[in-house]
Write an enzyme that holds these catalytic residues in place. Sequence first.
Site, PDB file in Angstrom:
ATOM      1  N   ASN A   7       0.879  -1.167   0.000  1.00  0.00           N
ATOM      2  CA  ASN A   7       0.000   0.000   0.000  1.00  0.00           C
ATOM      3  C   ASN A   7       0.917   1.218   0.000  1.00  0.00           C
ATOM      4  OD1 ASN A   7      -1.773   2.069   0.453  1.00  0.00           O
ATOM      5  ND2 ASN A   7      -2.710   1.178   2.277  1.00  0.00           N
ATOM      6  N   ARG A  90      -2.416  -2.054  -3.561  1.00  0.00           N
ATOM      7  CA  ARG A  90      -3.639  -1.275  -3.363  1.00  0.00           C
ATOM      8  C   ARG A  90      -3.582  -0.072  -4.306  1.00  0.00           C
ATOM      9  NH1 ARG A  90      -4.937   3.219   0.959  1.00  0.00           N
ATOM     10  NH2 ARG A  90      -7.123   3.507   0.471  1.00  0.00           N
ATOM     11  N   HIS A 179     -12.869   2.782   0.010  1.00  0.00           N
ATOM     12  CA  HIS A 179     -12.918   1.729   1.048  1.00  0.00           C
ATOM     13  C   HIS A 179     -13.625   0.473   0.522  1.00  0.00           C
ATOM     14  CE1 HIS A 179     -12.816   4.985   4.455  1.00  0.00           C
ATOM     15  NE2 HIS A 179     -11.600   4.498   4.241  1.00  0.00           N
ATOM     16  N   ARG A 240     -11.407  15.457   7.712  1.00  0.00           N
ATOM     17  CA  ARG A 240     -12.156  15.863   6.516  1.00  0.00           C
ATOM     18  C   ARG A 240     -13.580  16.280   6.894  1.00  0.00           C
ATOM     19  NH1 ARG A 240     -10.847  10.422   3.624  1.00  0.00           N
ATOM     20  NH2 ARG A 240      -8.582  10.558   3.567  1.00  0.00           N
ATOM     21  N   GLU A 383      -8.039  -5.419   5.030  1.00  0.00           N
ATOM     22  CA  GLU A 383      -7.880  -5.065   3.618  1.00  0.00           C
ATOM     23  C   GLU A 383      -6.701  -5.800   2.983  1.00  0.00           C
ATOM     24  OE1 GLU A 383      -8.405  -0.947   5.068  1.00  0.00           O
ATOM     25  OE2 GLU A 383      -9.261  -0.539   3.098  1.00  0.00           O
TER      26      GLU A 383
END
Length: 397
Positions: A7, A90, A179, A240, A383
């Site tokens: 990743n 990823r 996601h 965010r 993940e």
Amino acid sequence: MNVLVINCGSSSLKYQVIDSVTENVLAKGLCERIGIDGRLVYQPAGGEKEITEAAMPTHKQAIQMVIDALMNEKTGVIKSLDEIGAVGHRIVHGGEKFAASALISDEMIQAVENCSELAPLHNPANLIGVRACQELMPKTPMAGVFDTAFHQTMPEEAYLYGVPYEYYEKYGVRKYGFHGTSHSYVSRRAAAVLNKPYEELKTIVCHLGNGASVCAVKNGKSVDTSMGLSPLEGLIMGTRSGDIDPSAVEYMAKKEGLDMEGIMNVLNKKSGVLGISGVSSDFRDLEEAENNGNPRAKSATRAFNYRVLKYIGAYAAAMNGVDCICFTAGVGENNGVIRKQICDNLGYLGIAIDDEANAKRGEEVVISTPDSKVKVLVIPTNEELAIARETVALVQK
Ligand code: ADP
């Protein structure tokens, strides 16, 4: 087969080596401050975490250090690079081009580059990792697993924005969602835990970490999700803003004398629960501040919970019902207080929480009472394992 899962970000890189047969993690870690100075964290299964400060001017050098650590005589987990059967990367944004993971080829890299305008912070960094691995392991098959792919099943009414249609046609302005690897993994696990067919369940997954999103999964397909063209839409997150009136963006920029880049930086990095609380983006700090009587920490947590609650209601409506609700990621897996606060307002769906089950941590667990009409579960996301599985499936095809 051992799969190296990568990743790759602009200055950091997380990695795991997973044995695809046993699904055990053989080793994991990360490289930080790539291009600045450099720090390697390496941890073999059952072993101590090792931290090495060493210059990593490029991602290629960082990955070389990971390989050296993996093959280290004393603490390594492989003897030669041949023991890595595949690499899974990823990749954040696959646009409309990728509705599934794909083997990495020149055409595939080109297609990812074409999506880069939609994810200028992420895709180029992901591809730097891909190219570095190609140079170091030219014979090893590799796959890209996209954050957006799972959501490509969303119907048009869910992904269209109320803007001129030609912006969708010309520029690809629409909801993509992120996601996806996590929402897919967690919704599948929920079906397995409940011993119900995945294709017949209406599931709402709340992935609540630093970045946070909710997803409606109907009959095994994502039908709506809270993130949009970028990961900025939807829930109030660590830093965010999530959903906001576009006019407020213009107004704040004018008042603060900020240009577009400046205000986007505020919305991405200085907003969310950090912005509201003025304390932290980390929910552990917020909890502590709230317990010490800080009113803004309380306001931030309440606003966060309320937004999650509204999305759950919206997605129950979108699917004409819901069978189970899952909580995952850092906050969703570890913060029983927040789970409880959210679920306390879901009595109208026939939801009741079992406080004892809700106190458990780090395991797949049903936290609703046996007579709760909708099942509520905590499912730790994974993940990396999902990426390893996808990679093996593609490589063995
Ligand atoms: P991301 O992967 O998006 O960076 P995570 O999924 O790791 O984020 O989630 C980070 C959040 O999870 C933080 O707000 C943190 O407070 C919370 N969190 C992580 N671990 C724990 C824990 N053991 N107990 C309570 N909260 C935790």
